[in-house]
Design a protein around this motif. Structure first.
Motif, PDB file in Angstrom:
ATOM      1  N   CYS A  96       0.869  -1.254  -0.177  1.00  0.00           N
ATOM      2  CA  CYS A  96      -0.103   0.006  -0.036  1.00  0.00           C
ATOM      3  C   CYS A  96       0.728   1.036   0.075  1.00  0.00           C
ATOM      4  O   CYS A  96       0.837   2.538   0.377  1.00  0.00           O
ATOM      5  N   THR A  97       2.007   1.393  -0.673  1.00  0.00           N
ATOM      6  CA  THR A  97       2.494   2.205  -0.589  1.00  0.00           C
ATOM      7  C   THR A  97       3.810   2.510  -1.596  1.00  0.00           C
ATOM      8  O   THR A  97       3.505   1.856  -2.842  1.00  0.00           O
ATOM      9  N   ASP A  98       3.947   4.185  -1.105  1.00  0.00           N
ATOM     10  CA  ASP A  98       4.562   4.705  -2.807  1.00  0.00           C
ATOM     11  C   ASP A  98       5.610   5.318  -2.416  1.00  0.00           C
ATOM     12  O   ASP A  98       6.297   5.287  -1.200  1.00  0.00           O
ATOM     13  N   SER A  99       6.425   6.209  -3.627  1.00  0.00           N
ATOM     14  CA  SER A  99       7.503   6.958  -2.914  1.00  0.00           C
ATOM     15  C   SER A  99       6.915   8.379  -1.767  1.00  0.00           C
ATOM     16  O   SER A  99       8.390   8.289  -1.366  1.00  0.00           O
ATOM     17  N   GLU A 100       5.987   8.872  -2.431  1.00  0.00           N
ATOM     18  CA  GLU A 100       5.847   9.875  -1.398  1.00  0.00           C
ATOM     19  C   GLU A 100       5.418   9.143  -0.262  1.00  0.00           C
ATOM     20  O   GLU A 100       5.382   9.965   0.835  1.00  0.00           O
ATOM     21  N   PHE A 101       4.676   8.321   0.233  1.00  0.00           N
ATOM     22  CA  PHE A 101       4.357   7.738   1.368  1.00  0.00           C
ATOM     23  C   PHE A 101       6.137   7.605   2.181  1.00  0.00           C
ATOM     24  O   PHE A 101       6.034   8.807   3.138  1.00  0.00           O
ATOM     25  N   TRP A 102       6.712   7.198   1.539  1.00  0.00           N
ATOM     26  CA  TRP A 102       8.049   7.059   2.121  1.00  0.00           C
ATOM     27  C   TRP A 102       8.911   8.007   2.529  1.00  0.00           C
ATOM     28  O   TRP A 102       9.502   8.328   3.657  1.00  0.00           O
ATOM     29  N   ARG A 103       9.004   9.294   1.077  1.00  0.00           N
ATOM     30  CA  ARG A 103       9.587  10.392   1.910  1.00  0.00           C
ATOM     31  C   ARG A 103       8.913  11.755   2.779  1.00  0.00           C
ATOM     32  O   ARG A 103       9.427  11.708   3.576  1.00  0.00           O
ATOM     33  N   ALA A 104       7.670  11.671   2.979  1.00  0.00           N
ATOM     34  CA  ALA A 104       7.063  12.126   3.808  1.00  0.00           C
ATOM     35  C   ALA A 104       6.988  11.407   5.035  1.00  0.00           C
ATOM     36  O   ALA A 104       6.884  12.611   5.867  1.00  0.00           O
ATOM     37  N   GLU A 105       6.646  10.098   4.838  1.00  0.00           N
ATOM     38  CA  GLU A 105       6.888   9.823   6.382  1.00  0.00           C
ATOM     39  C   GLU A 105       8.490  10.184   6.800  1.00  0.00           C
ATOM     40  O   GLU A 105       8.303  10.110   7.954  1.00  0.00           O
ATOM     41  N   GLY A 171       0.972   7.202  -6.397  1.00  0.00           N
ATOM     42  CA  GLY A 171      -0.511   7.606  -6.078  1.00  0.00           C
ATOM     43  C   GLY A 171      -1.233   6.688  -6.419  1.00  0.00           C
ATOM     44  O   GLY A 171      -1.707   5.694  -5.510  1.00  0.00           O
ATOM     45  N   GLN A 172      -2.830   6.944  -6.946  1.00  0.00           N
ATOM     46  CA  GLN A 172      -3.437   5.573  -7.196  1.00  0.00           C
ATOM     47  C   GLN A 172      -3.694   5.084  -7.913  1.00  0.00           C
ATOM     48  O   GLN A 172      -4.820   4.323  -8.363  1.00  0.00           O
ATOM     49  N   THR A 173      -1.979   4.490  -8.523  1.00  0.00           N
ATOM     50  CA  THR A 173      -1.863   3.941  -9.535  1.00  0.00           C
ATOM     51  C   THR A 173      -1.582   2.406  -9.710  1.00  0.00           C
ATOM     52  O   THR A 173      -0.114   2.867  -9.150  1.00  0.00           O
ATOM     53  N   ALA A 441       2.209  14.862   5.469  1.00  0.00           N
ATOM     54  CA  ALA A 441       2.252  13.820   6.014  1.00  0.00           C
ATOM     55  C   ALA A 441       0.808  12.994   5.822  1.00  0.00           C
ATOM     56  O   ALA A 441       0.773  11.834   5.436  1.00  0.00           O
ATOM     57  N   LYS A 442       0.196  13.937   6.476  1.00  0.00           N
ATOM     58  CA  LYS A 442      -1.416  13.691   6.160  1.00  0.00           C
ATOM     59  C   LYS A 442      -2.004  12.523   4.447  1.00  0.00           C
ATOM     60  O   LYS A 442      -2.709  12.178   4.680  1.00  0.00           O
ATOM     61  N   ASP A 443      -1.783  13.453   3.947  1.00  0.00           N
ATOM     62  CA  ASP A 443      -2.071  13.535   1.983  1.00  0.00           C
ATOM     63  C   ASP A 443      -1.334  12.018   1.910  1.00  0.00           C
ATOM     64  O   ASP A 443      -2.241  11.024   1.720  1.00  0.00           O
ATOM     65  N   ALA A 444      -0.335  11.575   2.987  1.00  0.00           N
ATOM     66  CA  ALA A 444       0.016  10.489   2.399  1.00  0.00           C
ATOM     67  C   ALA A 444      -0.263   9.382   3.127  1.00  0.00           C
ATOM     68  O   ALA A 444      -0.867   8.047   2.037  1.00  0.00           O
ATOM     69  N   GLN A 445      -0.630   9.587   3.787  1.00  0.00           N
ATOM     70  CA  GLN A 445      -1.166   8.704   4.772  1.00  0.00           C
ATOM     71  C   GLN A 445      -2.871   7.835   4.452  1.00  0.00           C
ATOM     72  O   GLN A 445      -2.739   7.243   4.017  1.00  0.00           O
ATOM     73  N   ASP A 446      -3.155   9.525   3.991  1.00  0.00           N
ATOM     74  CA  ASP A 446      -4.669   8.703   3.426  1.00  0.00           C
ATOM     75  C   ASP A 446      -4.535   8.613   2.079  1.00  0.00           C
ATOM     76  O   ASP A 446      -5.443   7.208   1.893  1.00  0.00           O
ATOM     77  N   GLN A 447      -3.792   8.590   1.383  1.00  0.00           N
ATOM     78  CA  GLN A 447      -3.968   7.416  -0.206  1.00  0.00           C
ATOM     79  C   GLN A 447      -3.485   6.691   0.756  1.00  0.00           C
ATOM     80  O   GLN A 447      -3.793   5.117  -0.332  1.00  0.00           O
ATOM     81  N   MET A 448      -2.839   5.874   1.303  1.00  0.00           N
ATOM     82  CA  MET A 448      -2.098   4.880   1.407  1.00  0.00           C
ATOM     83  C   MET A 448      -3.314   4.040   2.792  1.00  0.00           C
ATOM     84  O   MET A 448      -3.910   2.717   1.902  1.00  0.00           O
ATOM     85  N   LEU A 449      -3.891   5.140   3.230  1.00  0.00           N
ATOM     86  CA  LEU A 449      -5.152   3.864   3.530  1.00  0.00           C
ATOM     87  C   LEU A 449      -6.281   3.371   2.428  1.00  0.00           C
ATOM     88  O   LEU A 449      -7.220   2.756   2.722  1.00  0.00           O
ATOM     89  N   TRP A 450      -6.344   4.906   1.275  1.00  0.00           N
ATOM     90  CA  TRP A 450      -7.307   4.504  -0.015  1.00  0.00           C
ATOM     91  C   TRP A 450      -6.772   3.129  -0.409  1.00  0.00           C
ATOM     92  O   TRP A 450      -7.625   2.758  -0.709  1.00  0.00           O
ATOM     93  N   ARG A 451      -5.359   2.884  -0.644  1.00  0.00           N
ATOM     94  CA  ARG A 451      -4.617   1.501  -0.842  1.00  0.00           C
ATOM     95  C   ARG A 451      -5.627   0.555  -0.032  1.00  0.00           C
ATOM     96  O   ARG A 451      -5.597  -0.925  -0.912  1.00  0.00           O
ATOM     97  N   LEU A 452      -5.645  -0.038   0.915  1.00  0.00           N
ATOM     98  CA  LEU A 452      -5.642  -0.692   2.331  1.00  0.00           C
ATOM     99  C   LEU A 452      -6.818  -0.654   1.861  1.00  0.00           C
ATOM    100  O   LEU A 452      -7.024  -2.230   2.367  1.00  0.00           O
ATOM    101  N   ASN A 453      -7.838   0.188   2.157  1.00  0.00           N
ATOM    102  CA  ASN A 453      -9.098  -0.575   1.849  1.00  0.00           C
ATOM    103  C   ASN A 453      -9.887  -0.942   2.643  1.00  0.00           C
ATOM    104  O   ASN A 453     -10.564  -2.106   2.857  1.00  0.00           O
ATOM    105  N   ARG A 454      -9.490  -0.499   3.910  1.00  0.00           N
ATOM    106  CA  ARG A 454     -10.065  -1.693   4.602  1.00  0.00           C
ATOM    107  C   ARG A 454     -11.011  -0.097   5.798  1.00  0.00           C
ATOM    108  O   ARG A 454      -9.426   0.130   7.001  1.00  0.00           O
ATOM    109  N   PRO A 455     -12.158   0.182   5.572  1.00  0.00           N
ATOM    110  CA  PRO A 455     -12.512   1.016   6.901  1.00  0.00           C
ATOM    111  C   PRO A 455     -12.597   1.460   8.320  1.00  0.00           C
ATOM    112  O   PRO A 455     -12.016   2.244   8.822  1.00  0.00           O
TER     113      PRO A 455
END
Length: 466
Positions: A96-105, A171-173, A441-455
């Motif tokens: 569920c991660t991409d480069s922006e997740f790791w950079r922002a975190e 992102g979402q791709t 950081a919040k935007d990167a987490q939001d993208q990760m949670l979208w990929r995870l798809n576990r509300p």
């Protein structure tokens, strides 16, 4: 002319003589300390490009946090207290991660460390490292070093059963999906230390496998190959070898791959060890990194006091920052004292000075950096923090080391200097926009949670239960 001069502070050097100056100064030229002493020794004709009045402050070396996990700052609280937390973390990091997740975190975690007074941090990429491609590690370095911190990070073969399923996003791709093998991890680990070291002066790539010794999901032969391969890469490139270890791991390494047990090996947690394991550590010089606030310490005791008495090298680490931890090493020195004294029912064991060394000069020594950082001494790099003691919980201020260890908190750190560069001044970052970093950081987490798809992952159904 000096570049930077800190004056009128209580200087705690952490040098071998435990030198302190009640009204002292520290001068910096370039990236190094060039003078230190009592204010009465300050030359009358001195001049400095920048001077900071540290009245009401302690001046001391920056802390060294020798173990944490990249990625954890964006999964804090998720799955806290649930037995499936490790599986959740692996799914997030591998799928569920991409480069922006790791950079922002990386930027978020480094910022937290800096605000708590840590000038050098170590991060494993993931919970058990994601190590089949360079992008997570490279992006983590990019985010971390942009804050001004000195960052050591690395990958190595993960623990757990193979193959591991992986996805890589933009992102979402979804860019690609595949299975990870041990051979992929070996190749990428060597590639990382070969290509990522020295890109930035404060960027050090190490070898950091998820576990060494006897990983229960692998055969004896696979573990032997893993231990040897990780050691060979670290030795070839002259970098620290850093990992987790528990229970019979030390005996396993000593029996099958004794060459890996050297002072450049550090073993985090080190719970459940036998007397034999402690003797092996004492005789080989391998390091124990103790995380008193970690989940692992609730499952097994790390006998820090006994280890120290028997000559084992020990440092204190945060293991930041998920699911329930932070990067505040001031909390961890207190917890080390509390837990070791509780174990022995004796409030007189250990000392405040010893545990303060275990987050400064001792982890610097473990990382092979003690000639450069870990204490305030002329010629060493100017990694310096100041702590505001004119606060109710620290005042009246006397017996500096005792007061700091027992009562200081990360939020008391006012200024942070790394290699002579002021990166935090009056608790404000100087190299980047903190608000923008937090939003990213919040935007990167939001993208990760979208990929995870576990509300439901944001719902704790045990929040008010026993």
């Amino acid at each position: 002319m000096w570049d930077l001069l800190l004056t009128h502070g209580v200087v705690v050097t952490i040098d071998k003589n435990h030198t302190e100056f009640n009204d002292g100064f520290v001068a910096v030229q370039g990236e190094r300390i060039c003078a230190i002493g009592h204010m009465s020794e300050l030359p009358q004709d001195y001049s400095a490009k920048k001077q900071i009045d540290c009245s009401g402050h302690v001046i001391m070396p920056g802390l060294v946090d020798a173990h944490g996990h990249a990625g954890h700052s964006l999964i804090r609280s998720l799955g806290d207290g649930k037995p499936s937390w490790e599986d959740l973390a692996q799914t997030i990091y591998y799928e569920c991660t991409d480069s922006e997740f790791w950079r922002a975190e990386g930027a978020l975690a480094a910022s937290e460390r800096l605000k708590f007074g840590t000038t050098t941090g170590v991060s494993m990429i993931g919970s058990t490292p994601r190590s089949e491609l360079l992008e997570p590690l490279a992006s983590h370095f990019e985010g971390a070093v942009s804050t001004g911190i000195r960052e050591l990070a690395g990958i190595g073969s993960p623990y757990g059963a193979f193959p591991k399923h992986a996805k890589w996003w933009n992102g979402q791709t979804l860019l690609r999906e595949y299975d990870v093998t041990p051979e992929m991890a070996y190749a990428t680990t060597e590639q990382s230390v070969k290509e990522l070291n020295g890109i930035h002066s404060r960027q050090i790539c190490i070898v950091a496998p998820g576990r060494m010794g006897h990983r229960p999901d692998e055969s004896i032969e696979a573990n032997i190959e893993h231990n040897r391969k990780m050691f060979e890469i670290a030795s070839k490139y002259g970098v620290p070898l850093h990992t987790h270890a528990y229970e019979d791991d030390v005996e396993f390494m000593h029996r099958y791959t004794p060459e890996v047990l050297t002072p450049m090996l550090s073993l985090t947690h080190s719970t459940g060890y036998s007397d034999e394991a402690i003797n092996i550590l004492a005789s080989t010089g391998a390091w124990v990194f103790h995380g008193p606030s970690t989940n692992m310490h609730t499952k097994g005791h790390c006998p820090v006091y006994e280890m120290l008495k028997r000559g084992v090298n020990v440092a204190i680490v945060s293991d930041g920052s998920a699911s329930s931890r932070s990067y505040d090493l001031w909390r961890d020195v207190k917890n080390t004292l509390l837990l070791q004294r509780f174990e022995h029912r004796n409030t007189g064991i250990l000392s405040c000075g010893k545990v303060l060394e275990m987050v400064t000069i001792e982890p610097a020594r473990a990382l092979g950096l003690d000639k450069e950082i870990g204490s305030l001494e002329v010629g060493k790099k100017a990694d310096i923090i100041t702590i505001d003691y004119r606060q109710p919980h620290l005042f009246p201020f006397q017996m500096p080391v005792t007061r700091l260890v027992n009562h200081a908190m990360g939020q008391d750190v006012d200024n942070v200097i790394v290699e002579g560069e002021i990166v935090l001044h009056n608790r404000h970052f100087t190299l980047f926009d903190e608000a923008k970093m937090l939003d990213q950081a919040k935007d990167a987490q939001d993208q990760m949670l979208w990929r995870l798809n576990r509300p439901n992952v944001l719902i704790n159904d045990r929040l008010y239960t026993l």
